[in-house]
Design a protein around this motif. Sequence first.
Motif, PDB file in Angstrom:
ATOM      1  N   TRP A  20      28.533  29.828  51.706  1.00  8.36           N
ATOM      2  CA  TRP A  20      29.040  28.813  50.783  1.00  8.36           C
ATOM      3  C   TRP A  20      29.901  29.426  49.686  1.00  8.36           C
ATOM      4  O   TRP A  20      30.874  28.824  49.240  1.00  8.36           O
ATOM      5  CB  TRP A  20      27.880  28.043  50.156  1.00  8.36           C
ATOM      6  N   MET A  21      29.571  30.666  49.282  1.00  8.84           N
ATOM      7  CA  MET A  21      30.380  31.325  48.262  1.00  8.84           C
ATOM      8  C   MET A  21      31.674  31.874  48.843  1.00  8.84           C
ATOM      9  O   MET A  21      32.718  31.886  48.162  1.00  8.84           O
ATOM     10  CB  MET A  21      29.588  32.438  47.582  1.00  8.84           C
ATOM     11  N   GLN A  22      31.634  32.316  50.095  1.00  9.77           N
ATOM     12  CA  GLN A  22      32.847  32.820  50.720  1.00  9.77           C
ATOM     13  C   GLN A  22      33.947  31.759  50.737  1.00  9.77           C
ATOM     14  O   GLN A  22      35.130  32.071  50.581  1.00  9.77           O
ATOM     15  CB  GLN A  22      32.557  33.293  52.140  1.00  9.77           C
ATOM     16  N   ALA A  23      33.553  30.509  50.924  1.00 15.13           N
ATOM     17  CA  ALA A  23      34.544  29.424  50.958  1.00 15.13           C
ATOM     18  C   ALA A  23      35.304  29.338  49.641  1.00 15.13           C
ATOM     19  O   ALA A  23      36.530  29.132  49.627  1.00 15.13           O
ATOM     20  CB  ALA A  23      33.845  28.103  51.256  1.00 15.13           C
ATOM     21  N   TRP A  24      34.594  29.509  48.528  1.00 14.52           N
ATOM     22  CA  TRP A  24      35.262  29.490  47.222  1.00 14.52           C
ATOM     23  C   TRP A  24      36.065  30.762  46.993  1.00 14.52           C
ATOM     24  O   TRP A  24      37.205  30.709  46.522  1.00 14.52           O
ATOM     25  CB  TRP A  24      34.242  29.316  46.103  1.00 14.52           C
ATOM     26  N   VAL A  25      35.473  31.906  47.333  1.00 17.42           N
ATOM     27  CA  VAL A  25      36.132  33.180  47.072  1.00 17.42           C
ATOM     28  C   VAL A  25      37.468  33.257  47.802  1.00 17.42           C
ATOM     29  O   VAL A  25      38.452  33.784  47.261  1.00 17.42           O
ATOM     30  CB  VAL A  25      35.213  34.347  47.495  1.00 17.42           C
ATOM     31  N   LYS A  26      37.536  32.716  48.997  1.00 16.41           N
ATOM     32  CA  LYS A  26      38.764  32.818  49.779  1.00 16.41           C
ATOM     33  C   LYS A  26      39.905  31.985  49.198  1.00 16.41           C
ATOM     34  O   LYS A  26      41.079  32.277  49.468  1.00 16.41           O
ATOM     35  CB  LYS A  26      38.483  32.407  51.230  1.00 16.41           C
ATOM     36  N   VAL A  27      39.580  30.944  48.426  1.00 18.91           N
ATOM     37  CA  VAL A  27      40.644  30.140  47.800  1.00 18.91           C
ATOM     38  C   VAL A  27      40.823  30.491  46.328  1.00 18.91           C
ATOM     39  O   VAL A  27      41.701  29.929  45.665  1.00 18.91           O
ATOM     40  CB  VAL A  27      40.365  28.633  47.942  1.00 18.91           C
ATOM     41  N   ASN A  28      40.010  31.410  45.830  1.00 20.79           N
ATOM     42  CA  ASN A  28      40.117  31.847  44.442  1.00 20.79           C
ATOM     43  C   ASN A  28      41.425  32.622  44.264  1.00 20.79           C
ATOM     44  O   ASN A  28      41.678  33.594  44.971  1.00 20.79           O
ATOM     45  CB  ASN A  28      38.918  32.744  44.101  1.00 20.79           C
ATOM     46  N   PRO A  29      42.289  32.225  43.324  1.00 20.20           N
ATOM     47  CA  PRO A  29      43.554  32.952  43.145  1.00 20.20           C
ATOM     48  C   PRO A  29      43.370  34.421  42.779  1.00 20.20           C
ATOM     49  O   PRO A  29      44.222  35.253  43.091  1.00 20.20           O
ATOM     50  CB  PRO A  29      44.247  32.183  42.012  1.00 20.20           C
ATOM     51  N   VAL A  30      42.263  34.747  42.128  1.00 17.51           N
ATOM     52  CA  VAL A  30      42.022  36.145  41.767  1.00 17.51           C
ATOM     53  C   VAL A  30      41.798  36.989  43.018  1.00 17.51           C
ATOM     54  O   VAL A  30      42.176  38.162  43.060  1.00 17.51           O
ATOM     55  CB  VAL A  30      40.828  36.254  40.805  1.00 17.51           C
ATOM     56  N   THR A  31      41.193  36.404  44.049  1.00 19.36           N
ATOM     57  CA  THR A  31      41.021  37.129  45.311  1.00 19.36           C
ATOM     58  C   THR A  31      42.376  37.509  45.903  1.00 19.36           C
ATOM     59  O   THR A  31      42.570  38.643  46.364  1.00 19.36           O
ATOM     60  CB  THR A  31      40.222  36.285  46.309  1.00 19.36           C
ATOM     61  N   SER A  32      43.324  36.591  45.884  1.00 15.63           N
ATOM     62  CA  SER A  32      44.669  36.900  46.381  1.00 15.63           C
ATOM     63  C   SER A  32      45.302  38.023  45.580  1.00 15.63           C
ATOM     64  O   SER A  32      45.931  38.932  46.133  1.00 15.63           O
ATOM     65  CB  SER A  32      45.559  35.653  46.324  1.00 15.63           C
ATOM     66  N   LEU A  33      45.128  37.970  44.268  1.00 12.86           N
ATOM     67  CA  LEU A  33      45.704  39.015  43.407  1.00 12.86           C
ATOM     68  C   LEU A  33      45.068  40.367  43.691  1.00 12.86           C
ATOM     69  O   LEU A  33      45.770  41.377  43.834  1.00 12.86           O
ATOM     70  CB  LEU A  33      45.509  38.626  41.943  1.00 12.86           C
ATOM     71  N   VAL A  34      43.733  40.403  43.781  1.00 13.18           N
ATOM     72  CA  VAL A  34      43.048  41.669  44.036  1.00 13.18           C
ATOM     73  C   VAL A  34      43.441  42.229  45.402  1.00 13.18           C
ATOM     74  O   VAL A  34      43.723  43.426  45.548  1.00 13.18           O
ATOM     75  CB  VAL A  34      41.519  41.483  43.951  1.00 13.18           C
ATOM     76  N   ASP A  35      43.450  41.370  46.418  1.00 12.84           N
ATOM     77  CA  ASP A  35      43.824  41.828  47.763  1.00 12.84           C
ATOM     78  C   ASP A  35      45.251  42.368  47.782  1.00 12.84           C
ATOM     79  O   ASP A  35      45.535  43.364  48.460  1.00 12.84           O
ATOM     80  CB  ASP A  35      43.687  40.680  48.765  1.00 12.84           C
ATOM     81  N   SER A  36      46.142  41.714  47.039  1.00 16.38           N
ATOM     82  CA  SER A  36      47.531  42.179  46.977  1.00 16.38           C
ATOM     83  C   SER A  36      47.622  43.545  46.319  1.00 16.38           C
ATOM     84  O   SER A  36      48.286  44.463  46.834  1.00 16.38           O
ATOM     85  CB  SER A  36      48.383  41.177  46.181  1.00 16.38           C
ATOM     86  N   MET A  37      46.963  43.704  45.189  1.00 16.96           N
ATOM     87  CA  MET A  37      47.029  44.972  44.474  1.00 16.96           C
ATOM     88  C   MET A  37      46.346  46.084  45.256  1.00 16.96           C
ATOM     89  O   MET A  37      46.816  47.222  45.274  1.00 16.96           O
ATOM     90  CB  MET A  37      46.405  44.814  43.089  1.00 16.96           C
ATOM     91  N   ARG A  38      45.247  45.763  45.911  1.00 15.11           N
ATOM     92  CA  ARG A  38      44.550  46.774  46.726  1.00 15.11           C
ATOM     93  C   ARG A  38      45.440  47.226  47.877  1.00 15.11           C
ATOM     94  O   ARG A  38      45.512  48.429  48.190  1.00 15.11           O
ATOM     95  CB  ARG A  38      43.234  46.185  47.233  1.00 15.11           C
ATOM     96  N   ALA A  39      46.144  46.273  48.499  1.00 17.73           N
ATOM     97  CA  ALA A  39      47.032  46.631  49.600  1.00 17.73           C
ATOM     98  C   ALA A  39      48.191  47.501  49.113  1.00 17.73           C
ATOM     99  O   ALA A  39      48.589  48.458  49.774  1.00 17.73           O
ATOM    100  CB  ALA A  39      47.562  45.365  50.270  1.00 17.73           C
ATOM    101  N   LEU A  40      48.737  47.157  47.941  1.00 18.53           N
ATOM    102  CA  LEU A  40      49.846  47.934  47.402  1.00 18.53           C
ATOM    103  C   LEU A  40      49.405  49.325  46.971  1.00 18.53           C
ATOM    104  O   LEU A  40      50.155  50.299  47.124  1.00 18.53           O
ATOM    105  CB  LEU A  40      50.462  47.194  46.208  1.00 18.53           C
ATOM    106  N   LEU A  41      48.194  49.425  46.462  1.00 21.09           N
ATOM    107  CA  LEU A  41      47.727  50.706  45.939  1.00 21.09           C
ATOM    108  C   LEU A  41      47.202  51.650  47.014  1.00 21.09           C
ATOM    109  O   LEU A  41      47.486  52.846  46.984  1.00 21.09           O
ATOM    110  CB  LEU A  41      46.635  50.471  44.887  1.00 21.09           C
TER     111      LEU A  41
END
Length: 269
Positions: free
Chosen positions: A213-234
């Motif tokens: 149930w939490m994964q559903a929220w985390v996947k649409v959380n804009p901060v998750t997109s930001l973290v995933d983007s920065m992690r990929a870039l770094l």
Amino acid sequence: MATATLTANGPVTTGKVGVLAGLQHTATLAWRNLVQIKHNPMELMDLSIQPVMFLLLFTYVFGGQMSGSTHAYLQFALAGILVQNGLFATLNTAIGLNNDIQKGVFDRLRSLPIARSAPLAGRVLADLGKQVWSMALMLGLGLCLGFRPTGVAGVLGALGLMLVFALAMSWMMVLVGMVAANPEKVQMLGFVVMFPLTFSSSAFVSVGSMPGWMQAWVKVNPVTSLVDSMRALLVGGPVQAPVLHTLLWAAVIAAVFFPLAVRAYQRRS
């Protein structure tokens, strides 16, 4: 050129200011906010000590439990720590604006022949400059602790993306700073927003370790997109999709909160 006229409520700036003059006014007020650090060294300590403290605590307190080694967790979590620090730093914008309102600084500034947007834009621009210092400090310490990014281009891309997202979030915090009764209320409202966004994301743990149930929220959380983007870039990984999602989220947040913040600012000024 703008002129100042006297009204029952005090002097108010009238007339139009050119774009170039408005940019100069914004830069001057941004520099004013930065120069204040010289007279208030504690502000620089806040910008330096808190990021360092979070980096050391997350790496050496949680690292072994989360990833089996502090180095592995540092590679994973540094992007999330940068995001957390950057988002919480936007609270300084709200608190600073609210303090200026409470102390009458805005009343004094609006009596000057300057662009009406300059006090607000100057504060936001100065706080973005402070974020650059904090991020550079954390990255430098991370390198000393063993963090190894993929390259300079990835680091610069990650920092730029963080600044874009922080700018969008700053307008939300500007709105909070304008409507809150005092700095204490600003801090309370800001934490209510930032804590769920930051900690219910992929910043510090893998999404797969969370209940469904939490994964559903985390996947649409804009901060998750930001973290995933920065992690990929770094440190490497798919870049295009998370970066596009992050930029889209930043555009949506700015489109919603920028006009609301400006309206609240105009009412207060």
